[in-house]
Design an enzyme around this catalytic site. Sequence first.
Site, short mmCIF file in Angstrom:
data_model
loop_
_atom_site.label_atom_id
_atom_site.label_comp_id
_atom_site.label_asym_id
_atom_site.label_seq_id
_atom_site.Cartn_x
_atom_site.Cartn_y
_atom_site.Cartn_z
NE ARG A 10 -2.12 -1.53 3.44
CZ ARG A 10 -2.64 -1.71 4.52
NH1 ARG A 10 -4.00 -1.60 4.91
NH2 ARG A 10 -1.94 -2.17 5.66
CB CYS A 11 4.32 2.09 1.27
SG CYS A 11 5.61 3.35 1.28
CB SER A 12 3.70 5.45 -3.26
OG SER A 12 4.03 6.45 -2.65
#
Length: 118
Positions: A10-12
Amino acid sequence: MTITIYHNPRCSKSRETLAILTEQGITPTVIHYLDTPLTIEQLQQLYRQLGYNNVREMMRTKEQQYKEQQLDVETLTDHTLFKAIVSCPKLLERPIVVNSDNDKAAMGRPPEHVLSIL
């Protein structure tokens, strides 16, 4: 080359770091550390491999849990900070990439930084 990424999909920045590794022709072992929390021993090894001087360098100090647990108190021991990460994996800064061949690790902030250990 044996590469591992401690990843949060979920972390870019984590996704960008994984893409950089893939572009380099590397298929890393992907550890979803939120689903499989690390042990204190694993965190200590990552800390050593990262070459940091303060455990907080590998922590997300702006997280609500960091503030709620008052982890900014300077007298807290490294062991206490590692225990906090174990109990709340969200506190671990991400992504972390490890090259087991040279026993080095790098934080993917910015994502290109991981190229320094390949």
